[in-house]
Design a protein around this motif. Structure first.
Motif, PDB file in Angstrom:
ATOM      1  N   MET A  21      46.280  38.990  20.944  1.00 28.89           N
ATOM      2  CA  MET A  21      46.667  39.738  22.140  1.00 28.89           C
ATOM      3  C   MET A  21      45.522  39.777  23.151  1.00 28.89           C
ATOM      4  SD  MET A  21      49.770  40.867  21.961  1.00 28.89           S
ATOM      5  CE  MET A  21      49.855  42.298  23.035  1.00 28.89           C
ATOM      6  N   PRO A  22      45.843  39.731  24.452  1.00 25.71           N
ATOM      7  CA  PRO A  22      44.790  39.895  25.461  1.00 25.71           C
ATOM      8  C   PRO A  22      44.225  41.309  25.400  1.00 25.71           C
ATOM      9  CG  PRO A  22      46.959  39.964  26.491  1.00 25.71           C
ATOM     10  CD  PRO A  22      47.175  39.570  25.055  1.00 25.71           C
ATOM     11  N   ARG A  23      42.948  41.412  25.654  1.00 31.39           N
ATOM     12  CA  ARG A  23      42.277  42.714  25.570  1.00 31.39           C
ATOM     13  C   ARG A  23      41.469  42.953  26.846  1.00 31.39           C
ATOM     14  NH1 ARG A  23      42.868  44.357  20.301  1.00 31.39           N
ATOM     15  NH2 ARG A  23      43.388  42.689  18.828  1.00 31.39           N
ATOM     16  N   ALA A  24      41.240  44.214  27.128  1.00 29.02           N
ATOM     17  CA  ALA A  24      40.580  44.580  28.381  1.00 29.02           C
ATOM     18  C   ALA A  24      39.205  43.942  28.506  1.00 29.02           C
ATOM     19  CB  ALA A  24      40.472  46.103  28.477  1.00 29.02           C
ATOM     20  N   ASP A  25      38.479  43.820  27.392  1.00 27.06           N
ATOM     21  CA  ASP A  25      37.110  43.314  27.491  1.00 27.06           C
ATOM     22  C   ASP A  25      37.039  41.802  27.696  1.00 27.06           C
ATOM     23  OD1 ASP A  25      37.937  42.554  24.982  1.00 27.06           O
ATOM     24  OD2 ASP A  25      36.192  43.322  23.912  1.00 27.06           O
ATOM     25  N   THR A  26      38.187  41.120  27.668  1.00 30.29           N
ATOM     26  CA  THR A  26      38.189  39.678  27.935  1.00 30.29           C
ATOM     27  C   THR A  26      38.892  39.338  29.244  1.00 30.29           C
ATOM     28  OG1 THR A  26      40.242  39.353  26.666  1.00 30.29           O
ATOM     29  CG2 THR A  26      38.153  39.142  25.469  1.00 30.29           C
ATOM     30  N   MET A  27      39.277  40.368  29.999  1.00 33.36           N
ATOM     31  CA  MET A  27      39.973  40.138  31.260  1.00 33.36           C
ATOM     32  C   MET A  27      39.010  40.237  32.443  1.00 33.36           C
ATOM     33  SD  MET A  27      43.122  39.382  30.791  1.00 33.36           S
ATOM     34  CE  MET A  27      42.805  38.592  29.203  1.00 33.36           C
ATOM     35  N   PRO A  28      39.231  39.425  33.463  1.00 32.84           N
ATOM     36  CA  PRO A  28      38.408  39.525  34.669  1.00 32.84           C
ATOM     37  C   PRO A  28      38.898  40.651  35.565  1.00 32.84           C
ATOM     38  CG  PRO A  28      40.097  37.872  34.997  1.00 32.84           C
ATOM     39  CD  PRO A  28      40.271  38.378  33.577  1.00 32.84           C
ATOM     40  N   THR A  29      38.119  40.970  36.574  1.00 31.87           N
ATOM     41  CA  THR A  29      38.621  41.815  37.651  1.00 31.87           C
ATOM     42  C   THR A  29      39.616  40.984  38.452  1.00 31.87           C
ATOM     43  OG1 THR A  29      36.583  43.092  37.786  1.00 31.87           O
ATOM     44  CG2 THR A  29      38.000  43.082  39.738  1.00 31.87           C
ATOM     45  N   ILE A  30      40.801  41.536  38.664  1.00 34.82           N
ATOM     46  CA  ILE A  30      41.855  40.799  39.352  1.00 34.82           C
ATOM     47  C   ILE A  30      41.961  41.326  40.779  1.00 34.82           C
ATOM     48  CG2 ILE A  30      44.307  40.224  39.373  1.00 34.82           C
ATOM     49  CD1 ILE A  30      44.240  40.793  36.293  1.00 34.82           C
ATOM     50  N   ALA A  31      41.623  40.480  41.736  1.00 34.45           N
ATOM     51  CA  ALA A  31      41.673  40.870  43.149  1.00 34.45           C
ATOM     52  C   ALA A  31      43.067  40.594  43.692  1.00 34.45           C
ATOM     53  CB  ALA A  31      40.625  40.098  43.933  1.00 34.45           C
ATOM     54  N   PHE A  32      43.672  41.615  44.279  1.00 32.41           N
ATOM     55  CA  PHE A  32      45.046  41.499  44.781  1.00 32.41           C
ATOM     56  C   PHE A  32      45.078  41.762  46.279  1.00 32.41           C
ATOM     57  CE2 PHE A  32      48.842  43.980  46.025  1.00 32.41           C
ATOM     58  CZ  PHE A  32      49.825  43.007  45.855  1.00 32.41           C
ATOM     59  N   TYR A  33      45.765  40.885  47.001  1.00 31.33           N
ATOM     60  CA  TYR A  33      45.921  41.029  48.446  1.00 31.33           C
ATOM     61  C   TYR A  33      47.383  40.776  48.812  1.00 31.33           C
ATOM     62  CZ  TYR A  33      40.880  40.364  48.121  1.00 31.33           C
ATOM     63  OH  TYR A  33      39.558  40.473  47.766  1.00 31.33           O
ATOM     64  N   SER A  34      47.823  41.441  49.868  1.00 28.56           N
ATOM     65  CA  SER A  34      49.203  41.300  50.320  1.00 28.56           C
ATOM     66  C   SER A  34      49.248  40.585  51.664  1.00 28.56           C
ATOM     67  CB  SER A  34      49.855  42.682  50.451  1.00 28.56           C
ATOM     68  OG  SER A  34      51.164  42.578  50.959  1.00 28.56           O
ATOM     69  N   GLU A  35      50.099  39.583  51.749  1.00 32.05           N
ATOM     70  CA  GLU A  35      50.328  38.851  53.000  1.00 32.05           C
ATOM     71  C   GLU A  35      51.837  38.791  53.212  1.00 32.05           C
ATOM     72  OE1 GLU A  35      49.133  37.543  56.361  1.00 32.05           O
ATOM     73  OE2 GLU A  35      47.537  37.627  54.850  1.00 32.05           O
TER      74      GLU A  35
END
Length: 767
Positions: A690-704
């Protein structure tokens, strides 16, 4: 309308109202609300993947301490319960229907996958039910096992020669072949899409109980009305004698949208025993019995003219169905995938053929995105591969082939009507926000640390699915509050918050006076449930229409009460022209109640969307690979989405984050593995990554945003978009990282052992 600048109106980042109870342990999940005096149920499941049943003796189990009931297929038949589960069947290329072998609730004659239910034990305690199950004698004659989604092999169903569930196609095959025959360039790529398990935080469960002369069934699901109908048909009783509810639901992801054997068995057991019963899956049990997702292999080909314009696309895919048809499985990787077959590219010559194959594994069905992630993954991997073979920039190849903004509305090669879009604008914004100009420097920095760094791009589009119609009902209660009845079902997305925002926006009713009522077939006459990212779009449209009707119904009453000819509704108040006298809807409802005009206090409307919405966007993933260990990480992730008008930017971003994490999870660590005997080797979290928080990047989100014209709110669904875009972005990034050391093909999942093995395979024949 809400007052200007309201912090609770739409397009405001309002925090979720429901989180208070969830975070303090006050959520009402199934195991929290099941009747305290309910008997416990346990499912005795097959331990082998394919065998003829020679003996199933439950006599000792029936005599065990605390046991109230043990059900087998024979018992269901004797009680008049239809021992079968229904599924939708698709039309083959030749006009015939796909295979429809009977799927039993409890196995009869033969078992076809490990975990298939054989018997249902009901006892006073769970321990007693488990102990009794240990006494069941199950004997069998082994049959050869078929695990991989390839044609032929051991026959699983006589109705499906070569184990073919269906053979489906769309497009013009002859025209596509002709284009490929004359193309200046062609590319071809085989792409595997690995099987995964949803693993919702709350495993599946249900309880059933008599309610006077009726039956109440509650389960952790995504909509109550489908099961109400199928339960009545299975038990052979009037649907009006059944009430179906959902409590709080801890994750669904498509997996909980369908009927499962345990729900029918609990319902029958409660009727038989005339008492409440409860069943709750344990994690390994869920892994064995929940519908899985994905699991297909595709061959994708692109044809180009001399200017690198795509002039043809051809895909052949073989999809694993598991042992039986699940609810909507035959449509997932065929018809639903075809909705976005050509993605965002202006191509009118294509052919897609998809063959479903039965195997001795758990069923495959919808998993977050349901067909659209599968299609976009294949297309965007093929585009990236073509860019490498043609020696052109991956972004420029996409730009050259995008549907131009002035071509909308645009009918795709598979008949979808894209209403609006500006893919060039979104891609340019993504290029800027991801700082692609600085990628070369980041790659050099990674190399200095002994890491390979790659850039992966995916431009996705999604077709919002599900019922286009939905109903909303607004009820003013005696205590001065307002009930908004909805036909969708929250699985944790934040519906209670965004629906309050919507009703507040349309009526100015204070959000703290609004209660959301969902998941109860007695209180809500009909609904489309939750799935296909439909919820807020369809429910929001119905809520707006109902709010408008409420205001119009109240207008003459308020005018009469105020002694004027006419009133307007502005800034949340009824007001007579030229008068300072105002009245809110809540005040008007109180006056109407006192006047005995109950007809004003309860209003519903049903709306039908004439077209789908098509969220789209660009995902850019930067991947790092350690060639010494094979460890692969996503170190930078940027998303620019066009979701149209955002109802709540905070919730939208949360949905994107969750979807991206599930996509990264599938791409790097998640993988269902069966051995040659059909035994599930990844049946615990010790074995399933399972994916875990300590292996995830910061996910940058933008709306267009480019507002949709397919609904009056201009919105586009966002619940599944993160997963649709993530798979190809990560995979393309891994290939880009390893390309410089000679690797030319990669497939998910990118586990350390797999990646290390590829990098050390004869030293990639380069040394």
């Amino acid at each position: 309308m809400a007052q200007a600048g309201s912090k609770f109106g739409t397009s405001q980042p309002v925090r979720r109202f429901e989180d208070g109870r969830f975070l303090t342990g006050d959520g009402g999940y199934l195991d929290d609300v099941a009747p305290a005096d309910a008997a416990y149920c346990y499912v005795f499941r097959s331990s082998v993947a394919h065998a003829e049943i020679t003996e199933l003796d439950v006599s000792d189990a029936r005599a065990a301490d605390g046991v109230h009931l043990v059900l087998t297929a024979d018992d269901l038949n004797a009680a008049g319960v239809a021992n079968r589960m229904d599924a939708s069947i698709i039309e083959n290329r030749d006009g015939t229907l796909g295979a429809a072998p009977e799927r039993p609730i409890l196995a009869t004659g033969r078992v076809r996958f490990v975990g298939e239910p054989l018997a249902f034990v009901v006892a006073e305690t769970l321990a007693q039910a488990k102990d009794a199950a240990e006494l069941i004698l199950f004997d069998y004659d082994d049959l050869d096992v078929h695990v991989m989604p390839v044609l032929g092999g051991p026959q699983i169903h006589p109705e499906a020669p070569d184990n073919i569930a269906y053979d489906w196609g769309i497009g013009d095959e002859a025209a596509t072949e002709a284009v490929f025959a004359t193309a200046a360039h062609t590319t071809k790529l085989e792409i595997a899409d690995n099987r995964i398990i949803a693993n919702s935080m709350e495993p599946r469960g249900c309880f059933a109980e008599p309610e006077a002369d009726r039956l109440h069934v509650s389960f952790s699901g995504q909509g109550v009305w489908g099961f109400k109908a199928s339960c009545a048909e299975t038990l052979g009783i009037d649907p009006e004698t059944i009430r179906v509810t959902h409590p709080d639901v801890g994750g669904g992801f498509g997996m909980k949208a369908f009927d499962y054997p345990e729900y029918f068995l609990a319902a029958h057991a409660a009727r038989t025993l005339k008492r409440a019963v409860r069943w709750q899956a344990e994690r390994t049990e869920s892994m064995l019995s929940d519908n899985s997702g994905r699991d297909l292999v595709s061959t994708a080909e692109l044809a180009f003219d001399e200017n690198h314009k795509i002039i043809g696309y051809r895909v052949y895919a073989q999809s694993n169905m598991g042992a039986y048809n699940s609810g909507f499985a035959q449509y997932i990787q065929s018809d639903l995938a075809a909705k976005v077959l050509m993605g965002t590219y202006d191509v009118q010559t294509a052919y897609f053929r998809n063959v479903g194959v039965y195997t001795n594994t758990t069923q495959i069905d919808a998993y977050r995105g349901a067909g659209r992630p599968e299609a976009i993954y294949v297309l965007e991997r093929a585009i990236d591969h073509a860019a490498r073979e043609l020696g052109v920039d991956q972004l420029e190849l996409r730009r050259k082939n995008f549907i131009a903004a002035d071509k909308f509305p645009y009918t795709t090669v598979t008949g979808e009507l894209y209403d609006v879009g500006d893919f060039h604008k979104v891609l340019s914004r993504a290029e800027k926000e991801a700082d692609l100009a600085g990628f070369a420097a980041r790659k050099v920095a990674s190399k200095a640390e002994g890491k390979l760094r790659g850039l992966g791009v995916c431009y996705y589009i999604e077709s919002i699915l599900g019922d286009p119609d939905e109903t909303a009902r607004i009820e003013f209660t005696q205590d001065g509050r307002v009930n908004l009845y909805v036909g969708t079902q929250s699985n944790g997305q934040g519906h209670e918050t965004v629906y309050r925002q919507l009703l507040h926006e349309f009526t100015a009713i204070p959000v703290d006076l609004i209660d959301i009522v969902q998941g109860d077939s007695d209180r809500i006459a009909k609904g489309g449930g939750t799935g296909g990212s439909r919820s807020v779009t369809t429910q929001g449209t119905a809520t707006k229409a109902t709010a408008a009707t409420v205001i119009e119904k109240f207008r003459p009453f308020v005018a009469d009460h105020l002694g004027v000819d006419e009133v307007a509704f502005e800034d949340g108040n009824f007001r007579a022209d030229g008068s300072n006298t105002v009245m809110t809807l809540i005040e008007a409802a109180d006056v109407a109640r006192q006047a005995g005009q109950s007809d004003l206090l309860d209003t519903s409307e049903t709306t039908v969307l004439e077209g789908r919405s098509y969220p789209n966007g660009c995902h850019i993933a930067e991947m790092e690979v350690d060639p010494e260990t094979g460890v692969t990480e996503c170190v930078k992730y940027t998303v620019v989405d066009d979701f149209g008008v955002l109802m709540n930017p905070m919730l939208a971003e949360g949905q994107v984050h969750g979807g991206v994490v599930q996509g990264i999870g599938q791409a790097i660590t998640e993988h269902v593995v069966y051995d040659e005997d059909g035994q599930l080797l990844t049946a615990t979290f010790m074995d399933y990554g399972m994916p875990r928080a300590d292996t995830m990047p910061t996910i940058a989100f933008y709306s267009e945003p480019v507002p949709s014209t397919a609904n009056p709110l201009g919105m586009k669904g966002c619940g599944e978009a993160g997963t649709v875009g993530a798979l190809a972005a990560v995979a393309n990034g891994v290939l880009d990282a390893t390309w410089e050391v000679g690797l030319r093909h990669v497939d998910m999942p990118f586990t350390p052992h797999r990646v290390w093995s590829w990098l050390n395979s004869e030293k990639i024949a380069a040394e």
